[in-house]
Every structure is written in structure tokens, then in C-alpha cells.
Design a protein around this motif. Structure first.
Motif, PDB file in Angstrom:
ATOM      1  N   ARG A 127       0.834  -1.197   0.000  1.00  0.00           N
ATOM      2  CA  ARG A 127       0.000   0.000   0.000  1.00  0.00           C
ATOM      3  C   ARG A 127       0.869   1.247   0.000  1.00  0.00           C
ATOM      4  N   PRO A 128       0.359   2.358  -0.552  1.00  0.00           N
ATOM      5  CA  PRO A 128       1.064   3.628  -0.450  1.00  0.00           C
ATOM      6  C   PRO A 128       0.885   4.215   0.952  1.00  0.00           C
ATOM      7  N   VAL A 129       1.966   4.707   1.547  1.00  0.00           N
ATOM      8  CA  VAL A 129       1.895   5.290   2.882  1.00  0.00           C
ATOM      9  C   VAL A 129       1.639   6.788   2.809  1.00  0.00           C
ATOM     10  N   GLY A 130       2.298   7.491   1.862  1.00  0.00           N
ATOM     11  CA  GLY A 130       2.097   8.928   1.730  1.00  0.00           C
ATOM     12  C   GLY A 130       3.328   9.598   1.160  1.00  0.00           C
ATOM     13  N   PHE A 131       3.315  10.926   1.157  1.00  0.00           N
ATOM     14  CA  PHE A 131       4.373  11.716   0.553  1.00  0.00           C
ATOM     15  C   PHE A 131       5.141  12.500   1.610  1.00  0.00           C
ATOM     16  N   ASP A 132       6.444  12.698   1.364  1.00  0.00           N
ATOM     17  CA  ASP A 132       7.239  13.557   2.234  1.00  0.00           C
ATOM     18  C   ASP A 132       7.360  14.945   1.613  1.00  0.00           C
ATOM     19  N   SER A 133       8.133  15.830   2.249  1.00  0.00           N
ATOM     20  CA  SER A 133       8.204  17.217   1.787  1.00  0.00           C
ATOM     21  C   SER A 133       8.927  17.365   0.452  1.00  0.00           C
ATOM     22  N   LYS A 134       9.668  16.349   0.023  1.00  0.00           N
ATOM     23  CA  LYS A 134      10.336  16.378  -1.276  1.00  0.00           C
ATOM     24  C   LYS A 134       9.460  15.789  -2.381  1.00  0.00           C
ATOM     25  N   ARG A 187       8.348  12.748  -2.517  1.00  0.00           N
ATOM     26  CA  ARG A 187       8.587  11.311  -2.731  1.00  0.00           C
ATOM     27  C   ARG A 187       7.424  10.495  -2.169  1.00  0.00           C
ATOM     28  N   LEU A 188       6.978   9.516  -2.944  1.00  0.00           N
ATOM     29  CA  LEU A 188       5.926   8.609  -2.499  1.00  0.00           C
ATOM     30  C   LEU A 188       6.554   7.451  -1.735  1.00  0.00           C
ATOM     31  N   HIS A 189       6.086   7.222  -0.512  1.00  0.00           N
ATOM     32  CA  HIS A 189       6.580   6.106   0.296  1.00  0.00           C
ATOM     33  C   HIS A 189       5.583   4.950   0.209  1.00  0.00           C
ATOM     34  N   VAL A 190       6.114   3.766  -0.045  1.00  0.00           N
ATOM     35  CA  VAL A 190       5.294   2.567  -0.219  1.00  0.00           C
ATOM     36  C   VAL A 190       5.806   1.494   0.734  1.00  0.00           C
ATOM     37  N   THR A 191       4.905   0.698   1.262  1.00  0.00           N
ATOM     38  CA  THR A 191       5.292  -0.430   2.104  1.00  0.00           C
ATOM     39  C   THR A 191       4.673  -1.713   1.565  1.00  0.00           C
ATOM     40  N   TRP A 192       5.400  -2.810   1.731  1.00  0.00           N
ATOM     41  CA  TRP A 192       4.862  -4.105   1.328  1.00  0.00           C
ATOM     42  C   TRP A 192       5.386  -5.195   2.254  1.00  0.00           C
ATOM     43  N   ASP A 193       4.644  -6.290   2.304  1.00  0.00           N
ATOM     44  CA  ASP A 193       5.006  -7.426   3.144  1.00  0.00           C
ATOM     45  C   ASP A 193       5.349  -8.633   2.282  1.00  0.00           C
ATOM     46  N   THR A 194       6.317  -9.399   2.762  1.00  0.00           N
ATOM     47  CA  THR A 194       6.582 -10.735   2.233  1.00  0.00           C
ATOM     48  C   THR A 194       6.666 -11.677   3.439  1.00  0.00           C
ATOM     49  N   ALA A 195       6.993 -12.930   3.193  1.00  0.00           N
ATOM     50  CA  ALA A 195       7.136 -13.873   4.300  1.00  0.00           C
ATOM     51  C   ALA A 195       8.288 -13.487   5.221  1.00  0.00           C
ATOM     52  N   SER A 196       9.224 -12.667   4.723  1.00  0.00           N
ATOM     53  CA  SER A 196      10.397 -12.288   5.517  1.00  0.00           C
ATOM     54  C   SER A 196      10.177 -11.072   6.397  1.00  0.00           C
ATOM     55  N   GLY A 197       9.161 -10.263   6.103  1.00  0.00           N
ATOM     56  CA  GLY A 197       8.956  -9.080   6.922  1.00  0.00           C
ATOM     57  C   GLY A 197       8.314  -7.951   6.157  1.00  0.00           C
ATOM     58  N   ARG A 198       8.436  -6.745   6.697  1.00  0.00           N
ATOM     59  CA  ARG A 198       7.844  -5.550   6.103  1.00  0.00           C
ATOM     60  C   ARG A 198       8.939  -4.659   5.538  1.00  0.00           C
ATOM     61  N   PHE A 199       8.707  -4.168   4.323  1.00  0.00           N
ATOM     62  CA  PHE A 199       9.703  -3.384   3.598  1.00  0.00           C
ATOM     63  C   PHE A 199       9.125  -2.025   3.213  1.00  0.00           C
ATOM     64  N   TYR A 200      10.039  -1.052   3.054  1.00  0.00           N
ATOM     65  CA  TYR A 200       9.638   0.309   2.718  1.00  0.00           C
ATOM     66  C   TYR A 200      10.560   0.839   1.630  1.00  0.00           C
ATOM     67  N   GLN A 201       9.966   1.651   0.749  1.00  0.00           N
ATOM     68  CA  GLN A 201      10.748   2.275  -0.309  1.00  0.00           C
ATOM     69  C   GLN A 201      10.059   3.561  -0.736  1.00  0.00           C
TER      70      GLN A 201
END
Length: 355
Positions: free
Chosen positions: A277-284, A286-300
Motif C-alpha cells: 500500500r502507499p503510505v504517503g508523501f514527504d516534503s520532497k 517522494r511517495l513512500h510505499v510499504t509491502w510485506d513478504t514472508a520475511s517481513g515488512r519493507f519500505y521504499q
């Protein structure tokens, strides 16, 4: 999307969420006197000193505008959002109130939604489930700040409407819906809300799988079949697209009218993606996105031209960091979440600021 732009596939760092501050209801005197049972607070490790330390310095209590302790425990906080001026806004959902909290804990503004029930024309007690910021002031605001006149929008699931307030808690108006399909500007099951720099409001309707758009003057003008999205300052809609490749997800961008513009970037994982899912935008921007796999939660994060940041991984938050845990982005690109109990909440930093 430029074919040369690829989603970073190397995880640079793994972070352990850390408590930042706590907010507790009703058990501490206004002067902070008296010890607090720290074992009742999920964020007890954050508090400096011994377990007998009082909370006077950290102001872990809810104080009204009159300096009074608010009666009643926190009950079901379901939405949090950080305004670019640094204040955290919390929807204390089952208590029908909104809290505005500076960065270290003591609540400065409390909006009692039940008090505006008659003025807003509401049939039932409000049930706030999402928060967005907007208003005329955004037009003049720098990227990293908000002016004193920005508007706070509240999604009310109980009355299927959107309420607006000033940052001081003054009721400004409401957008009501008939709840009937086919009626102009009608939404049947309000979910998330968004606002852009012009003060336009975007209301997601889960029941009809559409997003309805309203001007800053609260007039309906458009709807389109896009939901579970994020809206940037310019009104552009960012949505995660799915295909048969379970190792990838694509980020599509649409203009403020729902017309497709481009595929901004592709998320690439080393394992099947279970939830994204998309988390939101920062002041620059940039769109922050998070996703899950069997190994854990990731952000980009992805810049406006699609350039990806490194992938960051966060350790799970004990007892409940799952797809229903609210997360939000601060202007500096740090990510926060909240742990809630019946007695209080603790704000956790999942990831530090992104360079």
C-alpha cells in the motif's frame, strides 16, 4: 517510466522501531504529580529514569484547552496523521474526538466531535476514521510548512460524511452524502480521504470502488474508479497496480481527473508480495510505499521522476504490526506508527528520516 530506472533490490538497513513519546489519559494530575504505573504503558522503555519517575517533564496526559484533564480513556484510535508543521493528529475514534499533539506528547487541541453534532446536522455520534489536511493556505505554503489557516478534514464513517475544522478546533462545515448510488457526489461507504495543495478533497468510497472529488468550496465535480491510492500536492493520484507477477507491483500515476499519465516505477521483491500500500508523501514529493513478504515488512520511496530509494526493512512491532496498523510519513521521510491500549498510546518511529 524511464526503462533505465529500476526499483532498488538491495536492502540497505534493517531498523528496530523505537518509542518516541506516549500519551496517557486521565491518570495524572495537571501538574504531573504522583508516580505513574509505567508497566501500563507500552512505551515505558522510552521514559528516562527509574520506574518511579513522574511524568511531569514528559506531560503524558491529555490536557484540554482549559487546562483540564479529559475524562475517559483513549478508545480505539484508528487514524493518525502528521501535519507538515510537526503536529500529530489522532482520531480517538470510539470517543468521537480528535487530538492534536506536538512532537513530545502533551495535547494542545482537542476537538470534541459530539459537541458539533447538532451544528453539523449529524444523526449519530461521529466515528472518525481518517484525517487529511488542506485549505486555501496550501497555495502559499512552502513545501515543508503549513500556514496558520490550514484546514483539518475528518472522515466520519458513522454519518458517512466529511467534517472540516480549523487547526484551533473551530467547526467549518461538512460534506454530506445521500448514500444513494447515482446521486451526484454521493458516497455510500467512506474510507480514506486526501487533499491537495489547492484544497481539493478526494473521498474514497469502498462500496462503489470510486473516488469522489470536491472543490475547496465543498462542491462535487468528478468521480473516477480509483481507490486505495495516494494523492500528491498537485492532485495527481498514485495507485498500486497488480498483475500475474507476484514478485512485482507497479505504481501508476493519474492526473486530478483520473486520466492515466504514466507508470512511475516498479516494486521488485525477492519473494511473493503479500500486501502492499502507499503510505504517503514527504516534503520532497517522494511517495513512500510499504509491502510485506514472508520475511517481513519493507519500505521504499520513489521520487517524482520514478527514481527509487534504497529498500529499508523494519522489524515487526510486537503484538500487532500488521496490515491494519496505521502508518504515516513525516516531512523528513521518517515513518511512524502507533501502539494503542485502552489506557494510552505510544508513538513509534519505524524508520528514521530518509536522505
Amino acid at each position: 517510466m524511464n526503462d533505465s530506472i529500476k526499483s532498488a533490490s538491495i536492502i540497505s538497513e534493517s531498523f528496530t522501531p523505537k518509542p518516541l513519546w506516549a500519551l496517557k489519559a486521565g491518570d495524572v494530575a495537571p501538574d504531573g504529580s504522583g508516580p505513574v504505573d509505567l508497566d501500563s504503558l507500552p512505551g515505558k522503555k522510552w521514559v528516562e529514569g527509574s520506574p518511579t519517575t513522574t511524568m511531569a517533564a514528559n506531560k503524558i496526559y491529555i490536557e484540554s484547552e482549559k487546562g483540564e484533564i479529559m475524562k475517559g480513556l483513549l478508545h480505539g484510535p484508528a487514524a493518525m496523521a502528521c501535519a507538515p508543521d510537526g503536529n500529530t493528529w489522532i482520531a480517538d475514534t470510539l470517543n468521537s474526538r480528535i487530538l492534536s499533539v506536538p512532537d513530545k506528547g502533551s495535547s494542545k487541541v482537542i476537538i470534541d466531535l459530539s459537541a458539533v453534532r447538532a451544528e453539523a446536522g449529524l444523526k449519530r455520534l461521529p466515528l472518525p476514521i481518517d484525517i487529511a489536511f488542506g485549505g486555501e493556505g496550501f497555495k502559499k505554503a512552502p513545501e515543508k510548512t503549513l500556514p496558520a489557516d490550514y484546514t483539518v478534514w475528518i472522515a466520519d464513517a458513522s454519518n458517512n460524511c466529511v467534517l472540516s475544522f480549523s487547526i484551533s478546533g473551530k467547526f467549518l462545515g461538512a460534506i454530506h452524502s445521500s448514500g444513494k448510488s447515482g446521486d451526484s457526489g454521493s458516497f455510500r461507504q467512506i474510507n480514506r480521504i486526501h487533499c491537495d495543495a489547492l484544497g481539493r478533497l478526494f473521498v474514497e468510497d469502498l462500496s462503489q470502488s470510486i473516488t469522489l472529488c470536491f472543490t475547496a468550496e465543498k462542491s462535487y465535480y468528478l468521480s473516477y474508479k480509483i481507490t486505495s491510492a495516494a494523492v500528491d500536492r498537485f492532485g495527481n493520484i498514485h495507485q498500486i497496480l497488480y498483475d500475474d507477477n507476484v514478485m512485482e507491483r507497479h505504481i501508476a500515476v493519474y492526473d486530478e481527473n483520473g486520466n492515466p499519465l504514466e507508470v512511475l516505477a516498479t516494486i521488485k521483491a525477492s519473494e511473493p508480495i503479500q500486501y502492499v500500500r502507499p503510505v504517503g508523501f514527504d516534503s520532497k514529493g517522494r511517495l513512500h510505499v510499504t509491502w510485506d513478504t514472508a520475511s517481513g515488512r519493507f519500505y521504499q520511496a520513489f521520487a517524482q521522476d520514478g527514481t527509487p530509494s534504497v529498500i529499508r526493512m523494519a522489524d515487526a512491532v510486537a503484538e500487532g504490526m500488521d496490515m491494519t496498523t496505521p502508518e504515516w510519513v513525516l516531512p523528513d521521510g521518517s515513518i511512524r506508527t502507533v501502539k494503542a491500549t485502552a489506557r494510552g498510546i505510544v508513538v513509534l518511529e519505524i524508520l528514521p528520516a530518509l536522505k
